[in-house]
Write an enzyme that holds these catalytic residues in place. Sequence first.
Site, PDB file in Angstrom:
ATOM      1  N   ARG A   9      18.408 -18.734  -5.409  1.00  0.00           N
ATOM      2  CA  ARG A   9      19.701 -18.180  -5.836  1.00  0.00           C
ATOM      3  C   ARG A   9      19.900 -18.412  -7.335  1.00  0.00           C
ATOM      4  O   ARG A   9      20.385 -17.553  -8.058  1.00  0.00           O
ATOM      5  CB  ARG A   9      20.847 -18.815  -5.033  1.00  0.00           C
ATOM      6  CG  ARG A   9      22.186 -18.127  -5.227  1.00  0.00           C
ATOM      7  CD  ARG A   9      23.192 -18.467  -4.124  1.00  0.00           C
ATOM      8  NE  ARG A   9      23.462 -19.889  -4.024  1.00  0.00           N
ATOM      9  CZ  ARG A   9      23.175 -20.655  -2.984  1.00  0.00           C
ATOM     10  NH1 ARG A   9      22.596 -20.130  -1.921  1.00  0.00           N
ATOM     11  NH2 ARG A   9      23.452 -21.936  -2.981  1.00  0.00           N
ATOM     12  N   CYS A  30      21.929 -31.594  15.172  1.00  0.00           N
ATOM     13  CA  CYS A  30      23.051 -32.423  15.637  1.00  0.00           C
ATOM     14  C   CYS A  30      23.793 -31.769  16.787  1.00  0.00           C
ATOM     15  O   CYS A  30      24.571 -32.421  17.485  1.00  0.00           O
ATOM     16  CB  CYS A  30      24.047 -32.670  14.508  1.00  0.00           C
ATOM     17  SG  CYS A  30      23.306 -33.345  13.034  1.00  0.00           S
ATOM     18  N   ARG A  58      17.020 -13.345   1.427  1.00  0.00           N
ATOM     19  CA  ARG A  58      16.910 -14.347   0.365  1.00  0.00           C
ATOM     20  C   ARG A  58      15.564 -14.301  -0.350  1.00  0.00           C
ATOM     21  O   ARG A  58      15.310 -15.112  -1.238  1.00  0.00           O
ATOM     22  CB  ARG A  58      17.165 -15.752   0.945  1.00  0.00           C
ATOM     23  CG  ARG A  58      18.520 -15.842   1.632  1.00  0.00           C
ATOM     24  CD  ARG A  58      18.987 -17.250   1.866  1.00  0.00           C
ATOM     25  NE  ARG A  58      20.279 -17.231   2.558  1.00  0.00           N
ATOM     26  CZ  ARG A  58      20.957 -18.304   2.902  1.00  0.00           C
ATOM     27  NH1 ARG A  58      20.475 -19.520   2.625  1.00  0.00           N
ATOM     28  NH2 ARG A  58      22.126 -18.221   3.514  1.00  0.00           N
ATOM     29  N   VAL A  68       0.947 -27.951   7.463  1.00  0.00           N
ATOM     30  CA  VAL A  68       0.353 -28.388   6.187  1.00  0.00           C
ATOM     31  C   VAL A  68      -0.568 -29.575   6.463  1.00  0.00           C
ATOM     32  O   VAL A  68      -0.155 -30.570   7.061  1.00  0.00           O
ATOM     33  CB  VAL A  68       1.440 -28.763   5.167  1.00  0.00           C
ATOM     34  CG1 VAL A  68       0.814 -29.393   3.924  1.00  0.00           C
ATOM     35  CG2 VAL A  68       2.247 -27.522   4.782  1.00  0.00           C
TER      36      VAL A  68
END
Lengths: 460, 460
Positions: A9, A30, A58, A68
């Site tokens: 952004r 949560c 985005r 990874v």
Amino acid sequence: MSAASKAKRDDPDLDVVVFERGEWVSYGACGLPYYVKGEIQSLQDLVSVTPEEFREERDIDLRTGHDVIDVDPDDRTVTARSDDGEVTVAYDHLLLATGAAAVEPPIEGLDREGVFTLGSMSDGNDLREYVARSRSDDDLHQPDRGPACQFLDTCSGPVGVVGGGYIGVEMAEALAANGFEVHLFQRGDRILKQFSEATSERILDHLRDQDVAVYLEDEVEALVGDDRVEAIETTDDRVPIDMALVGTGVRPRTELAEDAGIELGETGAIATDAYRETNKPDVYAAGDCAEAEHVVTGEAAYVPLALTANRHGRAVGQTVAGTPSKGGGIAGTAAVKAFEVEAARTGILDHEEGRAAGFDPITETIDAKSRAGYYPDGGTVTVTLTADRDSGRILGGCLVSEYGEGAVHRSHALVGAVTEGVTVDELSDYDLAYAPPFNTTWDPVLTAAKVLGGKLEPDR
Amino acid sequence: MSAASKAKRDDPDLDVVVFERGEWVSYGACGLPYYVKGEIQSLQDLVSVTPEEFREERDIDLRTGHDVIDVDPDDRTVTARSDDGEVTVAYDHLLLATGAAAVEPPIEGLDREGVFTLGSMSDGNDLREYVARSRSDDDLHQPDRGPACQFLDTCSGPVGVVGGGYIGVEMAEALAANGFEVHLFQRGDRILKQFSEATSERILDHLRDQDVAVYLEDEVEALVGDDRVEAIETTDDRVPIDMALVGTGVRPRTELAEDAGIELGETGAIATDAYRETNKPDVYAAGDCAEAEHVVTGEAAYVPLALTANRHGRAVGQTVAGTPSKGGGIAGTAAVKAFEVEAARTGILDHEEGRAAGFDPITETIDAKSRAGYYPDGGTVTVTLTADRDSGRILGGCLVSEYGEGAVHRSHALVGAVTEGVTVDELSDYDLAYAPPFNTTWDPVLTAAKVLGGKLEPDR
């Protein structure tokens, strides 16, 4: 994902690549206990931003299903493995956001069928399926059938919960609400041990009022049975159960960092500076895998919770996009709901911890009305405050009340106080909001400060 | 009474004499609207400590029915008149706690029957009797008959409420809950003008949803009728009513102080130093008759509310008993419940007021979910934050939410922020409590700080 979003952004020209081992990103872990409880209809409801939105709206190169396997800070590369094979990409800036893993306690039989943990979306799915299956065969594999289940008459179980922390307490609620007979085992002498003793006691009493069988100072040694778990064996007891939920805390996932020569701190989590940068240039670590400095002690601490992860991720994104940002320290603040009770804690409550940081802690606990005494439907807020005896500085605090009576939101005053180094006398002079439906003229927080201030006076 | 109690507790050898014109002391005047509403059973319930308890348990020489007619700071005497004649007593230390009186607005017919104000216990009694009488003849003079009245079917009135401040809004609720058709008149263009515009708007909408007829920018000119009020005449309207409640604010009672040569401040209330001492040695003034310094501007302000009165009274008692105590400044904090909405404000929201104090104010308002988006039964918290553009310092804030969704208790964070001079960036890094039943990962307070911080950035 908060780092990736903020970086992109602030600087849309950045190429932002995210590797995620699983399929889910940007979800509210949560909320899992409430999904299992049945108050949330679908796992998808826990997702804030979908992978598609990250990619399309985005412009973030999000690669799910990528594990990874290597980070090379000298070559500035990351290597990931997926179903399509291995890929190595170069980076200018790298954030390790590897999170935390459930601690495996020294208990025999953790691999038995019917033994669950609650760390991931798939854990949540498995638990909800178990709950649904136990309620009715028709519900098998239909976890998204809504919250009505908690109002059925049949009682299932018994089930065991190992661990009396947040997850243990929240899952006790989720399971009891679904009609299970719940047995909760805590190794130490109180539940929610990061909270004040008064809070632990009040929530313990409340759990027992809700027919949860709580075992204190009772160490679970084995989950026994043939393939499937059939009983919990502890130092003192043997309790037949049909299922066990193990929630004995988390540890930072640091394997990848360690292999890359990135230093850990004394807490065992990844060490960083105030900008979340590790000992390797341009390699950052944030969230449940990393330490952060405590606002009271100034020392590194490991408190893996959602807001810190989110805030520090965002700060790293901002830094990488050109505006160096610290994102602030941690106060060790936490909140919990347990059936019809709510509690929050912040700062340093433990005297040993306070002394280690050079303070001389003194603690006071008060009970106060949550609304004006003459106003209907009020409850009791129990406030614990800990201060340094010499300076009067507030080190920490803890509140517990009936659900809806404001223990958690009132804790906002104490977070500010510990962050700004406010004394008990200063706090007791705060011009906090008052009206009869919300508090007594002196909010319970002010009363606690006033009473603790009175205890300090003879020494000053 | 808080000064008397604290002085006597700290130094039992003091002779403490209190003169009270009426019969009631130590009562929660803030509870009067709820007594009129019927949620509180008896005026006696509003009393914290009875006159007998003050006399017998606290050994305070409380003289009710004593109207103080003269204070002589040179001779150090106070003269009071009662049914038994006049009495003059000498003092070493004197506290003026003469409180506030209802402002008499320039409206014709304020003396007509059926026109009420709400400042004293007897006002509360009169209003409750009116409510009871309107409901049923059997209830005449039986004000203590309980809250059931608000569930009756009959609708009485119409009634008029003049003024859209706390009392006006709370009394609109109290009267509407008892089945009255309520007309509320506000001279200015919004109700609760000390709160943010967003809060005024949200509460206005809510009042109208609750069938309260609200008239804005409509100045009441006369309460007309023969002996009894029959209609409210405004600039634009003529509305038939059976009763009018006038709540257009209060003014400090300073006559006694002025006669004694005690200086008033620019606000018109009694001027004091930080210890509440006036220009006359050993004469203090505290509560609704006095000014106090504002924590943001450092200037004297007049905000007559219960906590300040209580806190400053206590500080004076402590000072007189030998420990000089300031009792802290005021932040202009206030809270209100209006039907099923709650709101709180603190600090400086008004830009003109901010500029007068040397700041360059900038304001941002956000709407945020009160609980995690996936958690059931949440609402919306609207947060307004005002900061100084150059320094980023938070000058004030205001929150409004559904009742029970925490606007008031969350304001505790903002009171700390304005008191400690915290910036928006610092606040947005606060480690506030988070759990899904209480907020989103970023509490609405943090989101507001983050958004306002973003607005400041281009200028820094």
